[in-house]
Design an enzyme around this catalytic site. Structure first.
Site, PDB file in Angstrom:
ATOM      1  N   ASP A 165       0.823  -1.207   0.000  1.00 18.05           N
ATOM      2  CA  ASP A 165       0.000   0.000   0.000  1.00 18.05           C
ATOM      3  C   ASP A 165       0.861   1.263   0.000  1.00 18.05           C
ATOM      4  O   ASP A 165       1.934   1.286   0.602  1.00 18.05           O
ATOM      5  CB  ASP A 165      -0.878   0.041   1.259  1.00 18.05           C
ATOM      6  N   HIS A 172       3.557  -2.460   3.891  1.00 21.58           N
ATOM      7  CA  HIS A 172       3.918  -1.089   3.508  1.00 21.58           C
ATOM      8  C   HIS A 172       5.428  -1.040   3.337  1.00 21.58           C
ATOM      9  O   HIS A 172       6.148  -1.427   4.252  1.00 21.58           O
ATOM     10  CB  HIS A 172       3.481  -0.098   4.594  1.00 21.58           C
TER      11      HIS A 172
END
Ligand SMILES: [Zn+2]
Length: 254
Positions: free
Chosen positions: A66, A213
Site C-alpha cells: 500500500d 507497507h
C-alpha cells in the site's frame, strides 16, 4: 435527618435524569463503537463485495503493497522482487502516481499489478458517494495516464469505508480488496524483520492476501523482512500471484 417531601421529589427526579442520560451515553457509545468496528472490517461491508482472501485449495498468495509510489524506495523494492522472481500488487495513492509517474511506470514495466488506494489517502468512513466517486475516478485516471492497461482493483486506506465508497463500488461492479494477513498491525512484530516474516509464513493460507507497507522510511523492517518472507512462503509450497489472478481463481472455482 429528615428530607422534606419536595426535596425528595426533586432528588429522585434528578436521579432519573442522570440514569437516563447515562443510559443514553452508553447506548450511543456502543452504537458508535459498532459503526467504527464495521467501518474498519476486513471481511464485511454493507454493499457490494469485499475480498480479504479467496477460497482455493491451490497454494497461492498475493503480496500487496500500500501507498506511494515514493522515489526513495520504489526501485529498491522492485529490485528485491525481481531478484526473488515475485509478482505483486501495488495499491498506489492517485496523487503520488501523478507526482511520481516515473516510479509508477517502473512498477508497471516490472510486470506488477496496480491497484487504486484513493487519490488523497482519505479515511473513507464518512465519505459521500460523490466524494468516493471523485477519489476513485481521479486515481483511475492517474493510473491510466501512466499507460497501465490491466484491471484496477480498489483498496480503501486503513480498510475504512461505510456507505459512500461501498455504494459507489457496487454500482460499478468493483470489489473492495482488503487482506487477511497484516503483520505490521502489532508493534512487537512490526519492529522485527524476522517476526514479520515468521508471522506471514505462519498465517498464510491458500488464497491469502498479505498487507504490507514498503514505501516509507519508517518501514525499514518490512523491507528487510521480504527476502525471508518470500523464501519461507516458497519453502511452504506457495506461489506468488496478483490480486487479479487470485480473483480469477475464485471465479473459476465457483
Ligand atoms: Zn495506505
Amino acid at each position: 435527618m429528615d428530607i422534606p417531601p419536595l426535596m425528595r421529589t426533586l432528588l429522585s427526579k434528578w436521579r432519573l435524569i442522570l440514569l437516563v442520560t447515562l443510559a443514553a451515553i452508553i447506548t450511543i457509545s456502543a452504537a458508535l463503537y459498532g459503526v467504527w468496528q464495521l467501518s474498519r472490517s476486513r471481511d464485511f461491508q454493507l454493499f457490494g463485495k469485499i475480498i480479504p482472501r479467496i477460497e482455493t485449495t491451490e497454494k497461492v498468495i498475493a503480496l500487496t503493497f500500500d501507498d506511494g509510489p515514493t522515489p526513495a524506495y520504489t526501485q529498491l523494492v522492485l529490485d528485491l522482487l525481481r531478484e526473488k522472481g515475485v509478482t505483486a500488487t501495488f495499491f498506489l495513492i492517485g496523487s503520488d502516481v501523478d507526482a511520481h509517474p516515473e516510479e509508477s511506470r517502473a512498477i508497471i514495466a516490472a510486470g506488477h499489478e496496480i491497484g487504486n488506494h484513493t487519490y488523497t489517502h482519505a479515511d473513507m468512513t464518512l465519505a459521500s458517494e460523490d466524494f468516493a466517486a471523485d477519489e476513485i475516478t481521479r486515481t483511475d485516471v492517474a493510473i491510466r495516464n501512466t499507460g497501465y492497461t490491466g484491471d484496477i482493483h480498489v483498496r480503501p486506506p486503513y480498510s475504512k469505508k461505510l456507505i459512500g465508497l461501498p455504494l459507489h463500488l457496487a454500482k460499478h461492479d468493483r470489489a473492495t480488496i482488503t487482506w487477511d494477513i497484516e503483520p505490521e498491525s502489532w508493534p512487537e512484530i512490526a519492529s522485527d524483520p524476522a517476526k514479520i516474516a515468521a508471522h506471514v509464513i505462519e498465517k498464510a493460507r491458500p488464497g491469502s492476501i498479505v498487507n504490507l507497507h514498503v514505501m516509507y522510511a519508517s518501514r525499514e523492517t518490512t523491507r528487510q523482512a521480504l527476502p525471508a518472507m518470500i523464501d519461507g512462503l516458497r519453502a511452504a509450497g506457495y506461489r506468488f500471484i496478483t490480486v487479479s489472478e487470485l480473483m480469477a481463481l475464485a471465479t473459476a472455482g465457483q
